[in-house]
Enzyme design. Structure first.
Site, PDB file in Angstrom:
ATOM      1  N   HIS A  11      46.958  -7.567  10.847  1.00 26.74           N
ATOM      2  CA  HIS A  11      48.050  -6.635  10.489  1.00 26.74           C
ATOM      3  C   HIS A  11      49.327  -7.365  10.056  1.00 26.74           C
ATOM      4  CE1 HIS A  11      45.681  -3.248  11.645  1.00 26.74           C
ATOM      5  NE2 HIS A  11      45.575  -3.635  12.898  1.00 26.74           N
ATOM      6  N   HIS A  54      40.477  -0.900  12.425  1.00 35.69           N
ATOM      7  CA  HIS A  54      41.759  -0.608  11.773  1.00 35.69           C
ATOM      8  C   HIS A  54      41.784  -1.256  10.385  1.00 35.69           C
ATOM      9  CE1 HIS A  54      42.535  -0.549  16.158  1.00 35.69           C
ATOM     10  NE2 HIS A  54      43.298   0.490  15.864  1.00 35.69           N
ATOM     11  N   ASP A  94      36.464  -3.275  17.494  1.00 38.91           N
ATOM     12  CA  ASP A  94      36.931  -2.005  18.053  1.00 38.91           C
ATOM     13  C   ASP A  94      36.272  -0.786  17.408  1.00 38.91           C
ATOM     14  OD1 ASP A  94      38.253  -2.811  15.783  1.00 38.91           O
ATOM     15  OD2 ASP A  94      40.265  -2.696  16.634  1.00 38.91           O
TER      16      ASP A  94
HETATM   17 ZN   LIG Z   1      41.590  -3.183  15.253  1.00 36.17          ZN
END
Ligand SMILES: [Zn+2]
Ligand SMILES: [Zn+2]
Length: 435
Positions: A111, A152, A239
């Site tokens: 990120h 994500h 995840d």
């Molecule tokens: Zn993640």
């Protein structure tokens, strides 16, 4: 037992660093994995080697990021070692010590964008990108594919390689309308020099083994076949697991192992994954066995129930549609590029970036110059609500002499009256200037 592929493992659990003691991104993430691996006797397999991380240098970070105001203010020792562990994993493959490697390190990185005001999504520096840019300097200018399998969207990696057609970025993730960071849509397809080389595959909550492997077989592998990278890197976020506490997917340890086996990456780098006991030890073990070319068919979570985890027919149909759209855009990328950028001299990309961990809001405008001879220089004009106003100038690795000159002259001419900090990142000469 002997591994078919020599595999290097680098562990760095970062014992002394956590956002807070109960935060999901904490050192136990890797401790349970370490226990599991030793219990399974991985260290006794011939051909599996353990490497110690090195410590990354400021210069390594400056090739990728504009830390504001500087590296020392933003980056902890733990981050330098997590980065160094990733670099060591890359080097072990590049210098032939092993065939493949897996960096099991934290804190993660995907990120982290080009500009860094603080921590977002548990990331400050992009560990894959920093390691990749270092080996590009140490070895040669490789053609690379980064496949991000974290739940994500890999928004930081997307930002860093947005205009770089020698770094194909494919992220498949839970649809941004339903999960942090809220980005990663099909239409986000790359900058003017690399349109079509940033590929997002947003998946619905509830996607299971069938869906993930469908995406891999029908979009990712066909694209890689055409792209022919020198190196495949897996940003291995774990995840997507059905027990993960902060996401909504139904993937399994066995599915991750199959995915890794078919993707066949040269290097894997651990990203997210917050089901510390229920998922990470099994997924990491599955990936290690798959990378080593060993049998992983017995790797299952204690509560694994294939029937219960089966995805619905509706989800299956939806994923097929998404895959059709993404793959046809890839096939038509040159036509789409012409339509989008024809006649333009530059492209502006405004962006608002929220640092959820540190509570900082950033507003920026990136400007990509369109040059016939190279990828073109680009700038980031950014301000944060912590009071900074910065200009970051990047000269890309393939820059022509005009664009190199233009980058330096822009750096010289830009007045400090308008900005708190001005940076120049010259990727041709591997230089970084700041004023
Ligand atoms: Zn993640
Ligand atoms: Zn140029």
């Amino acid at each position: 037992m002997k591994a078919k592929n020599k595999l290097g493992l680098v562990f760095f659990p970062a014992f002394d660093w956590a956002i807070s003691p109960t935060h999901p991104e904490r050192e136990e993430r890797l401790l349970y994995t370490q226990d599991q691996i030793f219990e399974e006797g991985i260290q006794d397999i011939e051909g599996i080697k353990f490497f110690n991380p090195i410590v990354a240098e400021e210069k390594d970070i400056q090739r990728v990021h504009f830390p504001v105001p500087d590296v020392k203010s933003r980056v902890t020792k733990s981050h330098l070692v997590s980065l160094g562990g990733t670099i060591r994993a890359f080097q072990s493959v590049m210098n032939g010590e092993v065939d493949k490697s897996f960096a099991l390190v934290r804190p993660p990185g995907h990120h982290a964008h080009r500009v860094v005001y603080g921590d977002r999504g548990f990331c400050i520096v992009n560990i894959e990108a920093v390691a990749l840019e270092k080996i590009r300097q140490e070895y040669r200018d490789l053609r690379v594919a980064i496949i991000d399998t974290d739940c994500h969207h890999g928004d930081g990696t997307e930002d860093i390689y947005w205009n770089d057609r020698d770094t194909l970025f494919i992220s498949f993730h839970q649809d941004g309308r339903t999960l942090y960071p809220g980005t990663g849509f099909i239409e986000d397809f790359g900058g003017p020099a690399a349109y079509g080389y940033n590929i997002n595959i947003p998946l619905p909550p509830g996607t299971g083994e069938e869906g993930f492997l469908y995406v891999l077989d029908n979009v990712v592998l066909p694209i890689l076949d055409e792209y022919k990278p020198d190196l495949i890197i897996n940003s291995a976020g774990q995840d997507n697991h059905y027990t993960d506490p902060i996401t909504n997917m139904n993937f399994t340890a066995h599915g991750y192992a199959v995915l890794n086996d078919r993707l066949n990456p040269d290097i894997a780098v651990l990203e997210g994954g917050y089901s510390i006991e229920g998922a990470l030890p099994y997924i990491n073990l599955g990936i290690i066995l798959a990378m080593a070319g060993l049998d992983y068919s017995n790797v299952h979570e204690p509560d694994y129930d294939r029937e219960r985890l089966r995805q619905t027919g509706e989800i299956t149909e939806y994923i097929k549609k998404v895959c059709d759209i993404v793959y046809s855009r890839w096939k038509n990328r040159d036509d789409l590029k012409l339509k989008k950028f024809k006649g333009l001299k530059y492209v502006e990309k405004p962006k608002q970036i929220y640092y959820d961990t540190d509570g900082i809001m950033e507003n920026q405008v990136q400007n990509f110059k369109i040059c016939k001879r190279c990828s073109g220089i680009n700038t980031i004009n950014s301000r944060s609500d912590t009071g900074y106003r910065i200009l970051g100038i990047t000269i890309p690795r393939d820059a022509c002499s005009n664009c190199i000159d233009e980058g330096y002259s822009l750096y010289e001419k830009t007045s400090k009256k308008k900005f708190t900090n001005i940076y120049l990142q010259d990727k041709v000469n591997d230089r970084y200037l700041a004023k």
